[in-house]
Write a protein that holds these residues in place. Structure first.
Motif, short mmCIF file in Angstrom:
data_model
loop_
_atom_site.label_atom_id
_atom_site.label_comp_id
_atom_site.label_asym_id
_atom_site.label_seq_id
_atom_site.Cartn_x
_atom_site.Cartn_y
_atom_site.Cartn_z
N ARG A 85 15.73 3.56 -9.80
CA ARG A 85 16.93 4.16 -10.38
C ARG A 85 17.62 5.19 -9.47
NH1 ARG A 85 18.34 0.81 -12.43
NH2 ARG A 85 18.05 -0.03 -14.51
N SER A 86 16.85 5.97 -8.72
CA SER A 86 17.49 7.06 -7.97
C SER A 86 18.22 6.52 -6.74
CB SER A 86 16.45 8.09 -7.54
OG SER A 86 15.72 7.59 -6.44
N SER A 87 19.16 7.31 -6.25
CA SER A 87 19.91 6.87 -5.07
C SER A 87 19.01 6.90 -3.84
CB SER A 87 21.13 7.76 -4.87
OG SER A 87 20.72 9.11 -4.79
N TYR A 88 18.04 7.84 -3.81
CA TYR A 88 17.11 7.88 -2.69
C TYR A 88 16.24 6.62 -2.68
CZ TYR A 88 13.92 9.81 0.77
OH TYR A 88 13.19 10.02 1.90
N GLY A 89 15.94 6.13 -3.90
CA GLY A 89 15.16 4.90 -4.02
C GLY A 89 15.88 3.73 -3.37
N ALA A 131 15.45 0.61 3.54
CA ALA A 131 14.73 0.75 4.81
C ALA A 131 13.80 -0.44 5.04
CB ALA A 131 13.93 2.04 4.80
N GLY A 132 13.37 -1.07 3.93
CA GLY A 132 12.53 -2.25 4.08
C GLY A 132 13.38 -3.50 4.21
N ALA A 153 23.88 4.06 8.36
CA ALA A 153 24.42 4.94 7.33
C ALA A 153 23.97 6.38 7.54
CB ALA A 153 23.99 4.45 5.94
N GLY A 154 23.20 6.62 8.61
CA GLY A 154 22.87 7.99 8.97
C GLY A 154 21.51 8.47 8.50
N TRP A 155 20.64 7.54 8.05
CA TRP A 155 19.31 7.96 7.62
C TRP A 155 18.31 7.76 8.75
CZ3 TRP A 155 18.47 10.06 2.83
CH2 TRP A 155 19.53 9.95 1.92
N SER A 156 17.28 8.57 8.77
CA SER A 156 16.23 8.40 9.77
C SER A 156 15.20 7.41 9.23
CB SER A 156 15.56 9.74 10.07
OG SER A 156 14.26 9.51 10.54
N VAL A 157 15.15 6.21 9.82
CA VAL A 157 14.20 5.21 9.35
C VAL A 157 12.77 5.66 9.64
CG1 VAL A 157 13.50 2.79 9.53
CG2 VAL A 157 15.91 3.39 9.61
N VAL A 158 12.59 6.39 10.77
CA VAL A 158 11.26 6.90 11.10
C VAL A 158 10.78 7.83 9.99
CG1 VAL A 158 9.87 8.08 12.82
CG2 VAL A 158 11.93 6.86 13.52
N GLY A 159 11.67 8.75 9.61
CA GLY A 159 11.31 9.72 8.58
C GLY A 159 10.95 9.02 7.28
N ILE A 160 11.75 8.02 6.93
CA ILE A 160 11.49 7.29 5.69
C ILE A 160 10.12 6.61 5.74
CG2 ILE A 160 12.20 5.28 4.34
CD1 ILE A 160 15.09 6.05 4.96
N ARG A 161 9.84 5.97 6.89
CA ARG A 161 8.57 5.24 6.99
C ARG A 161 7.39 6.21 6.88
NH1 ARG A 161 7.09 -0.07 9.05
NH2 ARG A 161 9.28 -0.49 9.30
#
Lengths: 324, 358
Positions: free
Chosen positions: A191-195, A201-202, A211-219
């Protein structure tokens, strides 16, 4: 593929019929769960009670958390083969230290969660296949566990064992925990936008990166979350068994994968459902129980469990073929 | 006043009849009615021949007891070496209303939670052939100190106190069974100061491995008078001695068919005498009857030692006929024998042997 719009909400029902099929696809493990419960209750009506549910689902709590940990990794398009060994290691640490030296235990948990995050970083930085890295790690976790606790033993702190046998009002603890875990997962992942970003990312990491997100950080964050969930699985398992055992949970690795796929996930990454995963984990843990209620001869039980798994998974694949 | 006296007398009578009941329950088969009771077997693994025979022994004895109206029903559930699954199966058996559960545990500790749940639900739990640590469970197991002692006792009955060289064939490094049996050997050796341990090899309970390992160490050894074994390794050891053209020492056998056949052949040829002992898969029947006897009201100690199946020279032919080629000697444990085993455990007397087949 890269210029396609991020296929994050993978399913976009175009007509009512496929919407229904989609709903059924998510609902299939739930239906399977209800059918199994109905069979058990018809054999043994006494099981249809608070106490009955308590006993039936008691051992599914750790599996629910282990499956959610696996779901985080599968969401990134990876797979975690070290999940079960890691849970075993957590039971050893818990049984050895949590009662007498809680600070040491907490430190161990933090280090291990950090190690999981580091694993995510390593896989991302060197572009290694997760299946190889986590397979290797499974032996390392097992090795550490055997060094710490060469023979099964130790004891869970009294408060942990007491918590796991606590009987809260309305529903057994196992159902409460499963419901809360499903709800939390649903709110954060679905539900959340972060979700959306996490799943993106997957599903399509390049789009997320643009879109400006760090994929490393997410992983790294997602792997840490998987480590945390696996820790919860180990803690609840120790509370149930009241002791530590390095070899207690190797089955969780593949049962967790089964639960994720059963619950509507896909190996391609980006497509997971926390609610489905929790229901899938409950279904898989009940499959074994069903067989003992049906009194299947022991030599057939292993095979029969496989057949149940196969039937439910095949049903899901058939439905998703139709929905396309 | 007279009412109180009457009550008092009634209470006294009650006490004496309880005492009488206790005395009867102490020895022999307890006759309490268990015809409505159900006994389940929770097994950790069903994938090898030993376990298959173990399950079959339980099912056959269970079917017979049901036919004799001694119990109502039995069931077997096996988990595929998954401890968590075995735990949840035990929870299910509680739910299914079994009165007793016998457990062959996949882990000594990880089932403690589930076993405790069963005890709390008033279910009799008997764990066998595994060291379950939950104190509410009854444990039925072999004593490996007695295993080692029986081996050395036989050797000393043949060799007396003369100095003798002893070779020990062990199982597998790091294995729990091997460790406990070896500790038993070390203890038993202390009682025989004239015996000297001259060598130690790991035979992995397998004839071919034992033959290779013994052949390897033999050239470095003086005359060997006796060989201690752990079962499955006796035949290979004998082949190694023959290949080295050495006389056969006393090799303790482990109830395998090939070992007994070799023993018979050597006995017929040159009067060779030895002794054989081992565990039996039908220990599941002992656990079954122990559970039934507890339900019937018998006083049973928390640890029940099971006798090892021992074969002496006069019974060799009879036993050998019962073993299939390549198999292990198995025996039936009927109710009376198990009651005698329990009584011997209570009185700390020597355990009754398993009678030879007629």
């Amino acid at each position: 593929m890269s210029d396609a719009p991020a296929r994050v909400p993978a399913r976009s029902p175009s007509n009512p019929r496929s919407a229904l099929l989609n709903a059924m696809q998510v609902g299939l493990p739930a239906i399977a769960l209800l059918v199994m419960l109905a069979i058990i209750f018809s054999i043994r009506p006494a099981a249809m009670s608070y106490f009955g549910f308590h006993l039936l689902f008691k051992l599914s709590v750790p599996l629910v958390f282990a499956a959610l940990a696996q779901m985080m990794v599968i969401m990134l398009g990876d797979i975690d083969l070290s999940n079960g060994a890691f849970v075993g290691l957590i039971t050893c640490i818990t049984a050895l230290y949590l009662g007498d030296a809680p600070a040491i235990a907490a430190l161990c948990y933090l280090v291990l969660i950090a190690a999981y995050a580091g694993l995510g970083l390593l896989i991302h930085a060197r572009q290694l296949p997760s299946i190889i890295v986590t397979l290797g790690m499974s032996f390392i976790w097992l090795g550490i566990a055997v060094i710490l606790l060469p023979a099964p033993g130790g004891s869970a702190p009294a408060w942990l064992a007491a918590f796991m046998s606590w009987q809260p009002p309305l529903m057994p603890l196992s159902i409460w925990l499963a419901a809360l875990a499903a709800l939390a997962g649903h709110l954060v992942i679905s539900r959340s936008s972060y979700g959306v970003v996490l799943r993106g990312a997957g599903g399509n990491p390049r789009a997320v990166q643009r879109a400006g997100w760090s994929v490393v950080g997410i992983r790294v964050a997602v792997y840490a979350a998987a480590g945390l969930l696996a820790c919860l699985a180990g803690l609840t398992l120790t509370g149930l068994t009241t002791s530590g055992d390095a070899n207690v949970a190797p089955a969780y690795t593949l049962l967790g994968v089964g639960a994720v796929i059963l619950g509507g996930g896909a190996f391609t990454g980006g497509v997971v459902s926390p609610v489905g995963t929790v229901v899938g984990a409950l279904t898989l843990s009940l499959a074994g129980s069903l067989l003992s209620f049906l009194q299947v001869p022991p030599t057939w039980q292993i095979g029969a469990q496989g057949v149940i798994l196969f039937l439910v998974l095949a049903g899901r694949v058939l439905l998703s073929e139709r929905a396309r | 006043m007279s009412k109180t006296t009457a009550l008092f007398i009634a209470a006294m009578l009650g006490c004496t009849s309880f005492a009488a009941l206790d005395a009867r329950a102490y020895e022999g088969v307890a006759k309490g009615d268990t015809s409505a009771k159900k006994i389940a077997f929770s097994n950790s693994y069903a994938g090898n021949s030993f376990r298959q025979v173990m399950i079959k022994s339980f099912e056959e004895m269970g079917a017979k007891a049901v036919a004799d109206k001694q119990i109502a029903a039995t069931a077997v559930v096996s988990s595929n070496n998954s401890v968590t699954e075995q735990a949840s199966q035990i929870e299910n058996l509680i739910l299914q209303g079994y009165d007793a559960i016998i457990v062959l545990a996949g882990s000594d500790t990880a089932l403690n939670g589930a076993i405790k749940d069963a005890c709390n639900a008033g279910i009799t739990v008997v764990a066998f052939a595994s060291g379950v640590t939950e104190p509410c469970a009854y444990v039925v197991d072999y004593n490996l100190d007695s295993y080692a002692k029986a081996e050395l006792d036989f050797i000393s009955s043949k060799l007396g106190d003369k100095p003798a060289n002893i070779l020990e064939i062990r199982g597998m490094a790091g294995d729990g069974f091997d460790k406990r049996l070896h500790e038993g050997v070390e203890k038993a050796m202390k009682a025989h100061a004239s015996y000297k341990a001259v060598g130690e090899v790991y035979g992995q309970w397998t004839a071919t491995v034992a033959q290779k390992e013994v052949s390897g160490i033999l050239p470095s050894l003086p005359q060997v008078d006796a060989v201690l074994t752990q079962g499955g390794d006796g035949y290979g050891a004998a082949q190694a001695f023959k290949a080295a053209s050495r006389p056969l020492p006393i090799i303790i056998m482990g109830n395998r068919q090939d070992e007994l056949a070799l023993w018979k052949q050597e006995h017929d040829a040159g009067g060779y005498e030895t002794f054989s002992l081992g565990a039996t898969p039908s220990v599941s029947q002992v656990a079954f009857w122990v559970a039934q006897q507890i339900l019937a009201g018998k006083q049973v100690p928390k640890f029940v030692e099971v006798p090892l199946l021992q074969i002496n020279q006069p019974d060799l032919d009879a036993w050998l006929k019962t073993v299939p080629a390549g198999g292990v000697v198995n025996a039936e444990y009927p109710q009376e024998l198990v009651a005698k085993i329990i009584d011997a455990n209570v009185k700390k007397e020597p355990l009754p042997g398993v009678p030879a087949p007629k």
